[in-house]
Design a protein around this motif. Sequence first.
Motif, PDB file in Angstrom:
ATOM      1  N   LEU A  45       0.836  -1.198   0.000  1.00 19.36           N
ATOM      2  CA  LEU A  45       0.000   0.000   0.000  1.00 19.36           C
ATOM      3  C   LEU A  45       0.872   1.250   0.000  1.00 19.36           C
ATOM      4  O   LEU A  45       0.595   2.219  -0.725  1.00 19.36           O
ATOM      5  CB  LEU A  45      -0.904  -0.010   1.232  1.00 19.36           C
ATOM      6  CG  LEU A  45      -2.002  -1.090   1.244  1.00 19.36           C
ATOM      7  CD1 LEU A  45      -2.666  -1.155   2.608  1.00 19.36           C
ATOM      8  CD2 LEU A  45      -3.043  -0.803   0.164  1.00 19.36           C
ATOM      9  N   ILE A  46       1.935   1.224   0.780  1.00 24.09           N
ATOM     10  CA  ILE A  46       2.843   2.375   0.826  1.00 24.09           C
ATOM     11  C   ILE A  46       3.504   2.586  -0.529  1.00 24.09           C
ATOM     12  O   ILE A  46       3.632   3.723  -1.011  1.00 24.09           O
ATOM     13  CB  ILE A  46       3.884   2.166   1.938  1.00 24.09           C
ATOM     14  CG1 ILE A  46       3.211   2.261   3.317  1.00 24.09           C
ATOM     15  CG2 ILE A  46       5.031   3.168   1.821  1.00 24.09           C
ATOM     16  CD1 ILE A  46       4.097   1.850   4.474  1.00 24.09           C
ATOM     17  N   GLU A  47       3.917   1.488  -1.168  1.00 22.11           N
ATOM     18  CA  GLU A  47       4.531   1.597  -2.493  1.00 22.11           C
ATOM     19  C   GLU A  47       3.559   2.210  -3.489  1.00 22.11           C
ATOM     20  O   GLU A  47       3.931   3.057  -4.313  1.00 22.11           O
ATOM     21  CB  GLU A  47       4.958   0.203  -2.970  1.00 22.11           C
ATOM     22  CG  GLU A  47       5.416   0.129  -4.419  1.00 22.11           C
ATOM     23  CD  GLU A  47       6.741   0.819  -4.677  1.00 22.11           C
ATOM     24  OE1 GLU A  47       7.016   1.131  -5.846  1.00 22.11           O
ATOM     25  OE2 GLU A  47       7.489   1.048  -3.707  1.00 22.11           O
ATOM     26  N   ALA A  48       2.282   1.806  -3.442  1.00 21.68           N
ATOM     27  CA  ALA A  48       1.290   2.313  -4.387  1.00 21.68           C
ATOM     28  C   ALA A  48       0.993   3.783  -4.149  1.00 21.68           C
ATOM     29  O   ALA A  48       0.821   4.555  -5.099  1.00 21.68           O
ATOM     30  CB  ALA A  48       0.002   1.500  -4.271  1.00 21.68           C
ATOM     31  N   LEU A  49       0.955   4.191  -2.901  1.00 23.26           N
ATOM     32  CA  LEU A  49       0.580   5.570  -2.593  1.00 23.26           C
ATOM     33  C   LEU A  49       1.704   6.566  -2.872  1.00 23.26           C
ATOM     34  O   LEU A  49       1.451   7.696  -3.295  1.00 23.26           O
ATOM     35  CB  LEU A  49       0.138   5.678  -1.123  1.00 23.26           C
ATOM     36  CG  LEU A  49      -1.353   5.478  -0.848  1.00 23.26           C
ATOM     37  CD1 LEU A  49      -1.849   4.133  -1.340  1.00 23.26           C
ATOM     38  CD2 LEU A  49      -1.663   5.649   0.633  1.00 23.26           C
ATOM     39  N   PRO A  54       8.300   7.017   0.039  1.00 24.26           N
ATOM     40  CA  PRO A  54       7.343   7.344   1.106  1.00 24.26           C
ATOM     41  C   PRO A  54       7.962   8.267   2.153  1.00 24.26           C
ATOM     42  O   PRO A  54       9.170   8.250   2.379  1.00 24.26           O
ATOM     43  CB  PRO A  54       7.023   5.973   1.713  1.00 24.26           C
ATOM     44  CG  PRO A  54       8.273   5.173   1.498  1.00 24.26           C
ATOM     45  CD  PRO A  54       8.834   5.655   0.182  1.00 24.26           C
ATOM     46  N   PRO A  55       7.129   9.058   2.831  1.00 24.52           N
ATOM     47  CA  PRO A  55       7.624   9.835   3.967  1.00 24.52           C
ATOM     48  C   PRO A  55       7.790   8.941   5.187  1.00 24.52           C
ATOM     49  O   PRO A  55       7.351   7.794   5.197  1.00 24.52           O
ATOM     50  CB  PRO A  55       6.499  10.851   4.191  1.00 24.52           C
ATOM     51  CG  PRO A  55       5.267  10.139   3.725  1.00 24.52           C
ATOM     52  CD  PRO A  55       5.708   9.290   2.567  1.00 24.52           C
ATOM     53  N   ARG A  56       8.411   9.443   6.219  1.00 26.09           N
ATOM     54  CA  ARG A  56       8.588   8.657   7.432  1.00 26.09           C
ATOM     55  C   ARG A  56       7.254   8.281   8.062  1.00 26.09           C
ATOM     56  O   ARG A  56       7.135   7.262   8.736  1.00 26.09           O
ATOM     57  CB  ARG A  56       9.442   9.424   8.439  1.00 26.09           C
ATOM     58  CG  ARG A  56      10.893   9.585   8.016  1.00 26.09           C
ATOM     59  CD  ARG A  56      11.700  10.269   9.111  1.00 26.09           C
ATOM     60  NE  ARG A  56      13.112  10.375   8.734  1.00 26.09           N
ATOM     61  CZ  ARG A  56      14.042  10.926   9.506  1.00 26.09           C
ATOM     62  NH1 ARG A  56      13.700  11.433  10.694  1.00 26.09           N
ATOM     63  NH2 ARG A  56      15.291  10.981   9.106  1.00 26.09           N
ATOM     64  N   SER A  57       6.255   9.119   7.842  1.00 29.66           N
ATOM     65  CA  SER A  57       4.944   8.885   8.447  1.00 29.66           C
ATOM     66  C   SER A  57       4.043   8.017   7.584  1.00 29.66           C
ATOM     67  O   SER A  57       2.843   7.952   7.826  1.00 29.66           O
ATOM     68  CB  SER A  57       4.257  10.238   8.695  1.00 29.66           C
ATOM     69  OG  SER A  57       4.086  10.937   7.460  1.00 29.66           O
ATOM     70  N   ALA A  58       4.613   7.345   6.573  1.00 30.79           N
ATOM     71  CA  ALA A  58       3.782   6.625   5.602  1.00 30.79           C
ATOM     72  C   ALA A  58       2.870   5.599   6.268  1.00 30.79           C
ATOM     73  O   ALA A  58       1.677   5.531   5.960  1.00 30.79           O
ATOM     74  CB  ALA A  58       4.671   5.947   4.556  1.00 30.79           C
ATOM     75  N   LEU A  59       3.413   4.790   7.165  1.00 32.52           N
ATOM     76  CA  LEU A  59       2.604   3.750   7.788  1.00 32.52           C
ATOM     77  C   LEU A  59       1.461   4.353   8.596  1.00 32.52           C
ATOM     78  O   LEU A  59       0.309   3.890   8.523  1.00 32.52           O
ATOM     79  CB  LEU A  59       3.472   2.852   8.668  1.00 32.52           C
ATOM     80  CG  LEU A  59       2.765   1.640   9.290  1.00 32.52           C
ATOM     81  CD1 LEU A  59       2.169   0.750   8.211  1.00 32.52           C
ATOM     82  CD2 LEU A  59       3.749   0.841  10.150  1.00 32.52           C
ATOM     83  N   ALA A  60       1.765   5.408   9.351  1.00 35.67           N
ATOM     84  CA  ALA A  60       0.714   6.075  10.123  1.00 35.67           C
ATOM     85  C   ALA A  60      -0.334   6.686   9.195  1.00 35.67           C
ATOM     86  O   ALA A  60      -1.543   6.657   9.490  1.00 35.67           O
ATOM     87  CB  ALA A  60       1.332   7.153  11.011  1.00 35.67           C
TER      88      ALA A  60
END
Length: 574
Positions: A45-49, A54-60
């Motif tokens: 999901l992070i890769e797609a977005l 990604p930023p450091r806050s990607a997971l959040a």
Amino acid sequence: MYVSLLGEIEAQVAGRPLPLGGPHRISLLVLLALRAGSVVPASELIEALWDGAPPRSALANVHGHISALRNAMRVSGHPDAPERVLVTRSPGYLLDPALCQTDLGLFEELREQAWSVRADPAASAGLYAKALACWRGPALLDVGSAFLRRHAEHLEHRRLQTVCDMAEAQLELGLHDTVALELRPLVDANPYDERLRAVLMLALYRGSRQAEALTVYREGRRALIQDLGLEPGPELRQLEAAILTQESVRPATVPSLRTTLTPRQLPPAPPLLVGRSAQLDALHAALDGASPTSLPVLTITGPVGSGKSALALHLAHRLQEAHPDGQLYADLIEDPDRILGRFLGSLGVPPDSIPDPLPDRMALFRTLTADRRLLLLLDDAADESRVRSLLPGGPTCSVVITARRALTALDTTATIRLEPLPDHEAATLFTALTGTTPGPAVVGLCGGLPSAIRAAAALLQSRPHWLPSDLAAWLSDDHRRFNLLTIGDQNLQTSYTRVTSVLCAPARQALAVLARGPATPAHLSRVLSLPRAHAEDLLEYLVEHHLATPRRSGDTWTYVLPALLRLHLTRIAA
């Protein structure tokens, strides 16, 4: 909930629009809907977005988007709890296909129905037309993610193949002019699509427009040569030759590759898997952490009888949900070209459209698998050459390989080496199979090999008048042990023969020396009259193939054979 993917992205709850928010939230919903029913890892999901940056806050941020979508469902009055529709499941999230449907799902269902009634061209053409009516515009319209645009390209290719499928059914109904009129602009827009061009040529030819059909061929050939440096494929050339000689040509002459078939080829996994949970977890973690742009390849290696195939089957069955386009299986004792022929047939390629040369089969297989979510289990690879030609064409597939040695020349995501089970786990497996404690003698005579333990357990169960001590007494007889440790085709002697028979002659000679007792490189050098360096290479080669175990003795190494392999080689010598 209903999500529309084949055109502008929309979502509805009970017929009312669902507000989706900004582009990241839309991209997240799109990927979950594309993979409905399968867990999409948070890393994907992070890769797609964020397209790999990604930023450091990607997971959040992902967690925040999930919460926002659930809140939107709740506000829109979704009849089911949003947590049941958009499910949290390690290592990511999934959309429940029973509670969230898509126009893509309907399109694929209608395609499958059309294929199933292909013997009735009118019914088949009607269903293909309904499938194409699901499209309201280009797939995933206005989605900016480069990761998802690749999915969109794959969907557009599926649409063109469906157009060809419908056109072939219409040709069977004699609608030559209708097909030619509809396909001409599509061919102009997709000049390198040879199947589309072939169907147009066929429609023109069967409509008594031979000159126009040949012009379409020459235009395609010119585009391929000038832009790509390629000649047309053999099917297109054969069709041109048939038109020149005015042969009767039916749509079956044009390759029609049905990609809606879902092969399920995995053999059943053994019911018990003892002592391999850490290895299973490591393989799952490697797959979850794999790069989304490279093909995940997991390799399991270890000695004969250590349970490589059993572990691979347990893993493969657990991964079925994440690979909804099917699972393919091959025992690599078979030639790769024959395996590829079977794989292509399983994916819907008609027998007369499967090319003969191995490179052409490889190319077609990679084309068909480039955007599918398939799992391949390749069992008992002797070396890298048995594997390379069978690798699929894209990162959406996964490959699990069992191998006689580590495949160091192959790009693998992870490799794990199985060792014989420690005594307590071997005893646990035996007890789970028989309900009886085996005793240390039985465990020791099986060498910690799960296949030998299973055979010993089956032997005890087949002779209910025996105690474990009786079993130990029989197994301690070297002349009987190999015959006793056999269950049907699970035969250690056959497995050892299969592995050792392909070794080079010097390696087999080194095994014969080790069968008489442990040996150092100096000892092997003297016995075989070899340079010491050559003797060292041979011994390490045997270690690499799990046929010898090194033990340090002072400043040198001593090499020993596994007990059951030494028994096997001693019997051969006798």
